[in-house]
Design an enzyme around this catalytic site. Sequence first.
Site, short mmCIF file in Angstrom:
data_model
loop_
_atom_site.label_atom_id
_atom_site.label_comp_id
_atom_site.label_asym_id
_atom_site.label_seq_id
_atom_site.Cartn_x
_atom_site.Cartn_y
_atom_site.Cartn_z
CB ALA A 67 -19.63 -7.13 -3.54
N GLY A 112 -24.46 -5.68 -3.65
CA GLY A 112 -23.98 -4.48 -2.98
C GLY A 112 -24.47 -3.21 -3.63
CD GLU A 115 -26.14 -5.43 0.66
OE1 GLU A 115 -26.31 -5.89 1.80
OE2 GLU A 115 -25.15 -5.72 -0.05
CD GLU A 135 -26.43 -10.14 -1.99
OE1 GLU A 135 -26.07 -8.95 -1.93
OE2 GLU A 135 -27.62 -10.48 -2.23
#
Length: 261
Positions: A67, A112, A115, A135
């Site tokens: 992200a 991300g 994911e 993370e």
Amino acid sequence: MADYQNLIPDIQNGILTLTINRPDKLNALNAATINEIKTAIEDAYDDKDIKGIIITGAGEKAFVAGADIKEIASLNAAYGRKFAEQGQEAFFSIENCAKPVIAAVNGFALGGGCELAMACHLRVATENAKFGQPEVNLGVIPGYGGTQRLTQLVGKGKALELMMTGDMISAQEAHKLGLVNHVVSDQNELVNKCHEILGKIISKAPLAVGMVINCVNAVFDPEEKGYQTEANSFSNCCKSEDFKEGTSAFLEKRKPEFKGA
């Protein structure tokens, strides 16, 4: 098709390829990019010209390296929930798409990006691909469904290890764990393999393919009764023109011509 700032759409032979195009940021996901992915996927739901979807990243270094840290750094508790829920909603649109979606993973698929790949129905990776949920290094956890999907794909013990250590794993280890379906040598092979798989899938009955996706998703939905979902879907298949065509073609020893009805 809509105009995008961070996404390049391309349709060939019924396959929509969505390329995340932020190579200077290693294709990191910001809010605008996530919204564009959601819009593109949902637009594909009812587009009869689109039979299957590939999601990939621009360049050879990264599928999606994570992200956008600048956005994450500004989060507070109130917006943190909204931030996570918006990402989850976008990735649910991929997971629940009735058309097959493959992640073509070239390079880093971290945070991300991992994911996003896990929200797709299948994953194909190049040999240099790296996967991880790092993370905890930022003092947070996966927020776009990673804690759930990684556990579903690789099991509780390994998922806990990967998320608590923040370690990256190779494409080869990801394949052994069941996180990746296929590993190929390079980017050319990556594209070819994705098209090969999708070509096989989209030659089948579209309604049945969509119902397979729905039934498998029901396994992990606590509000669904998976066996009942399967029985209902089987019944709906029996009412379709594709069912009549498929069984007739088998008995007549010819190739079926499915219409998706």
